[in-house]
Design a protein around this motif. Sequence first.
Motif, PDB file in Angstrom:
ATOM      1  N   VAL A 133       6.032  -9.283 -12.531  1.00 52.06           N
ATOM      2  CA  VAL A 133       7.256  -9.239 -11.736  1.00 52.06           C
ATOM      3  C   VAL A 133       6.971  -8.436 -10.463  1.00 52.06           C
ATOM      4  N   HIS A 134       7.302  -9.009  -9.331  1.00 56.05           N
ATOM      5  CA  HIS A 134       7.175  -8.309  -8.056  1.00 56.05           C
ATOM      6  C   HIS A 134       8.578  -8.104  -7.493  1.00 56.05           C
ATOM      7  N   VAL A 135       8.925  -6.869  -7.268  1.00 53.92           N
ATOM      8  CA  VAL A 135      10.199  -6.590  -6.611  1.00 53.92           C
ATOM      9  C   VAL A 135       9.879  -6.166  -5.179  1.00 53.92           C
ATOM     10  N   VAL A 136      10.226  -7.021  -4.229  1.00 52.04           N
ATOM     11  CA  VAL A 136       9.928  -6.746  -2.819  1.00 52.04           C
ATOM     12  C   VAL A 136      11.087  -5.943  -2.244  1.00 52.04           C
ATOM     13  N   THR A 137      10.790  -4.723  -1.819  1.00 56.25           N
ATOM     14  CA  THR A 137      11.813  -3.840  -1.288  1.00 56.25           C
ATOM     15  C   THR A 137      11.444  -3.423   0.126  1.00 56.25           C
ATOM     16  N   ASN A 184      16.606  -0.184 -11.895  1.00 57.05           N
ATOM     17  CA  ASN A 184      15.940   0.931 -11.221  1.00 57.05           C
ATOM     18  C   ASN A 184      17.009   1.780 -10.546  1.00 57.05           C
ATOM     19  N   GLU A 185      17.276   2.918 -11.142  1.00 55.89           N
ATOM     20  CA  GLU A 185      18.337   3.766 -10.601  1.00 55.89           C
ATOM     21  C   GLU A 185      17.909   4.511  -9.345  1.00 55.89           C
ATOM     22  N   GLY A 186      16.595   4.539  -9.098  1.00 58.10           N
ATOM     23  CA  GLY A 186      16.104   5.215  -7.902  1.00 58.10           C
ATOM     24  C   GLY A 186      16.083   4.294  -6.686  1.00 58.10           C
ATOM     25  N   LEU A 187      16.456   3.048  -6.893  1.00 60.97           N
ATOM     26  CA  LEU A 187      16.375   2.071  -5.810  1.00 60.97           C
ATOM     27  C   LEU A 187      17.776   1.568  -5.476  1.00 60.97           C
ATOM     28  N   ASN A 188      18.148   1.681  -4.213  1.00 61.95           N
ATOM     29  CA  ASN A 188      19.435   1.132  -3.790  1.00 61.95           C
ATOM     30  C   ASN A 188      19.341  -0.387  -3.753  1.00 61.95           C
ATOM     31  N   ALA A 189      20.385  -1.048  -4.245  1.00 62.14           N
ATOM     32  CA  ALA A 189      20.345  -2.502  -4.354  1.00 62.14           C
ATOM     33  C   ALA A 189      20.100  -3.160  -3.004  1.00 62.14           C
ATOM     34  N   GLN A 190      20.685  -2.607  -1.951  1.00 60.32           N
ATOM     35  CA  GLN A 190      20.534  -3.249  -0.654  1.00 60.32           C
ATOM     36  C   GLN A 190      19.128  -3.108  -0.088  1.00 60.32           C
ATOM     37  N   ASP A 191      18.301  -2.228  -0.685  1.00 60.31           N
ATOM     38  CA  ASP A 191      16.925  -2.059  -0.221  1.00 60.31           C
ATOM     39  C   ASP A 191      15.959  -3.044  -0.867  1.00 60.31           C
ATOM     40  N   ALA A 192      16.455  -3.813  -1.834  1.00 62.55           N
ATOM     41  CA  ALA A 192      15.596  -4.799  -2.500  1.00 62.55           C
ATOM     42  C   ALA A 192      15.852  -6.169  -1.890  1.00 62.55           C
ATOM     43  N   TYR A 193      14.787  -6.797  -1.418  1.00 63.35           N
ATOM     44  CA  TYR A 193      14.954  -8.088  -0.745  1.00 63.35           C
ATOM     45  C   TYR A 193      14.854  -9.261  -1.711  1.00 63.35           C
ATOM     46  N   ARG A 194      13.851  -9.197  -2.574  1.00 67.23           N
ATOM     47  CA  ARG A 194      13.517 -10.402  -3.316  1.00 67.23           C
ATOM     48  C   ARG A 194      12.821 -10.011  -4.623  1.00 67.23           C
ATOM     49  N   ILE A 195      12.986 -10.862  -5.615  1.00 64.80           N
ATOM     50  CA  ILE A 195      12.263 -10.663  -6.867  1.00 64.80           C
ATOM     51  C   ILE A 195      11.446 -11.922  -7.129  1.00 64.80           C
ATOM     52  N   GLU A 196      10.175 -11.725  -7.479  1.00 61.85           N
ATOM     53  CA  GLU A 196       9.273 -12.864  -7.688  1.00 61.85           C
ATOM     54  C   GLU A 196       8.583 -12.724  -9.029  1.00 61.85           C
ATOM     55  N   LEU A 197       8.352 -13.848  -9.657  1.00 61.58           N
ATOM     56  CA  LEU A 197       7.696 -13.868 -10.964  1.00 61.58           C
ATOM     57  C   LEU A 197       6.419 -14.690 -10.848  1.00 61.58           C
ATOM     58  N   GLY A 236       8.217  -1.406  -0.026  1.00 59.90           N
ATOM     59  CA  GLY A 236       6.996  -1.911  -0.609  1.00 59.90           C
ATOM     60  C   GLY A 236       7.288  -2.897  -1.724  1.00 59.90           C
ATOM     61  N   THR A 237       6.222  -3.323  -2.386  1.00 63.06           N
ATOM     62  CA  THR A 237       6.382  -4.242  -3.504  1.00 63.06           C
ATOM     63  C   THR A 237       6.047  -3.505  -4.785  1.00 63.06           C
ATOM     64  N   ASN A 286       0.812  -1.210   0.000  1.00 65.34           N
ATOM     65  CA  ASN A 286       0.000   0.000   0.000  1.00 65.34           C
ATOM     66  C   ASN A 286       0.848   1.263   0.000  1.00 65.34           C
ATOM     67  N   ILE A 287       1.916   1.204  -0.751  1.00 65.17           N
ATOM     68  CA  ILE A 287       2.806   2.347  -0.870  1.00 65.17           C
ATOM     69  C   ILE A 287       2.849   2.803  -2.315  1.00 65.17           C
ATOM     70  N   ASN A 288       2.810   4.069  -2.508  1.00 62.63           N
ATOM     71  CA  ASN A 288       3.003   4.639  -3.839  1.00 62.63           C
ATOM     72  C   ASN A 288       4.055   5.717  -3.757  1.00 62.63           C
ATOM     73  N   LYS A 289       4.756   5.883  -4.861  1.00 67.66           N
ATOM     74  CA  LYS A 289       5.867   6.837  -4.840  1.00 67.66           C
ATOM     75  C   LYS A 289       5.834   7.709  -6.082  1.00 67.66           C
ATOM     76  N   VAL A 290       6.420   8.863  -5.953  1.00 72.32           N
ATOM     77  CA  VAL A 290       6.774   9.622  -7.137  1.00 72.32           C
ATOM     78  C   VAL A 290       8.254   9.990  -6.965  1.00 72.32           C
ATOM     79  N   VAL A 291       9.016   9.775  -8.017  1.00 72.96           N
ATOM     80  CA  VAL A 291      10.464  10.002  -7.952  1.00 72.96           C
ATOM     81  C   VAL A 291      10.846  11.080  -8.955  1.00 72.96           C
ATOM     82  N   TRP A 292      11.583  12.080  -8.492  1.00 73.25           N
ATOM     83  CA  TRP A 292      12.148  13.085  -9.381  1.00 73.25           C
ATOM     84  C   TRP A 292      13.644  12.816  -9.524  1.00 73.25           C
TER      85      TRP A 292
END
Lengths: 471, 192
Positions: free
Chosen positions: A453-457, A404-417, A460-461, A364-370
Amino acid sequence: MKKHTLIFVLGLLYSISARAQVFTKDTIFYNGPSDKYINFVVLGDGYDSSELSKFHDDVMLLRDSFFNKAPFSLYQNYFNIFSINVISPESGIKHPRTASDCPSLATLPISDPNNYFGTAFDVSGVHRLIYPNDFALIGSVLIDNFPDYDQVIILGNSPEYGGAGGEVASLSTHKLSVEIMLHECGHSFAGLADEYWAGDIYASEKKNMTYKTNAIPEHVKWKRWLDTAGVGIYHHSGTGSASDWYKPHTNCEMQFLEREFCAVCSQGIIEKIHSLVNPIEEFLPANQILDDIDTDLEFKITKLIMPIPNTLKIEWQLDGHTIFADTNAIRVVADSISDKYHTVTAVVSDTTSLIRTELANIKNINKVVWHINKDRVVSVKPVVVSTQYLVYPNPAAEVVNILNEGLNAQDAYRIELYNTLGQIVHSQNCSQSQGHFDISLSVISLPTGTYFVHVVTKNGTDKFKLSVVTD
Amino acid sequence: MVNVLNHISVSKSAVNILNLSSCIMKLKYLFIIVLTLSIFVSCKAKKQAHTSESHTTQSNDNTLNEKRENIIVFLSFNIFKENKKTVVRLKEKKEVVGHLKDIKQLVRNENTYLKILFYHQSDVMEERKITHPLIESVEHPAEEGGVLIQSVITRDSATFFVRAQFSQAITAVEFVENVNGVETKLNTIEIK
């Protein structure tokens, strides 16, 4: 000969005009544009040309009853409701009185009005089963009048109690019929199961239904709600394998009409609403890629779709680090950031107590990135603005790259398909420890089709579609 | 003689009346055609006015000047039994500009459904399960007490529709039915 010519001309004109099924449309409840909100569309059946104001009034009553029940009452700002003024040649819905359980057969009249969609009682010999007959015609009216609808309801012009949920939700104007609409939204929005036992063929894993091997307190999918508001692990009762299947409540709207949705079902509905509607409707600057910056910048969420009461929280991040919270605007002073690439992110999350997730704030998270470039030499890499992910190639045949350049690699836990049946077909932990999120997945062993594709960070997902073509 | 003349005179009057009647009939036909045309033209004008207010545009052919991912494809079908086999026929195809959200149709019966494979050339873009239109499980209220039950509506023929949105054009749809767990491949329909 002349008669034949006349019949031909009339037939031709009728066949051409029959394709045009554009009716007038009433806005019953409006919050914003249809692509950003959930759109309910109500089609009347059995309302003749003199009864359009009655149809309007009936839909208004339907709206009031619908938004009188949580969680829809709390999230009504996420919805639009429209009615299409379908004009039937004759008033009423068909009632042949052929159902064996039809009461007072001797005294009640048989009715067979020529209504638009052929909506009738007594379908399949069941008295309260109201259902339309011509689904292609329903589709044709929808596509001509409101093609991007999200939920369609057929409202039959009869005060007798009845309705059905199937291909579409159909109901009469009886005051209790709205309960059928609420129950069906539990299915169509949240993918909820019935909490009464309908039979073996209807049993499967759902948010509010689980098999006995998963029905233990430590693992059950609604474990965070156990022992709260009547939530427990209750087995179904009935024939076949009923006792092998479990549900979270014994008195939920998904079991009986005229009840409240239980906590587990409420959460499921809210999560689906969030997945369909991004509460960040408008923001400034509208351009999310800002180059050659040498002045202060103001970032602002200008329009937010809020629950009632508002449980949304805004958090502001600079390069992934929280800098402000609970404000809808911030100013970034140009001199305070170094001459390089930066991101400013507004993270909007719903802090409602009606959601208890396994990982706090993961859903239940939404973002806007500049994306800010202070360098004079601009080298902004391409981004998919809506999700901040660059996925290539898509369709993929062997390997897909996700960046995703706006996402730090260490903040991503898991990728699911996931496949289109909702089954997980691949899952891997993200082991990168530094840099931005940049991962390659092999898809060569997957069947051709659409995947999610779900990227769990930690925030949020993030979800997006992927096409795989391996044949 | 007088009688004969009278008879001739009467006959002439009858001919005149017949001619007049024929003329009136012609005018009637003309009037009906003109009236029908006027109604039709006025309806078309009204439809155009509505369409211009609408947030979508539509077309019955492939002339929409939009990216495919912005187009909703609407397909409606007839489905019926023929020699004990299920046959599906395309009834109508329409395309409109719009965007579909991720709401899946609920298939209640896990053992009986219709599977649709959407093709672009030889590639399957999506495999979708929908409720079998000839064997449809529906949920409805019982007589009283807020209790819901399931019933199965079985039909020999029905119509149904699907909406889809892809980045490439649908060139064919293939149907597979699953009835009580038994899968049978049905016909494939070319989509132009």
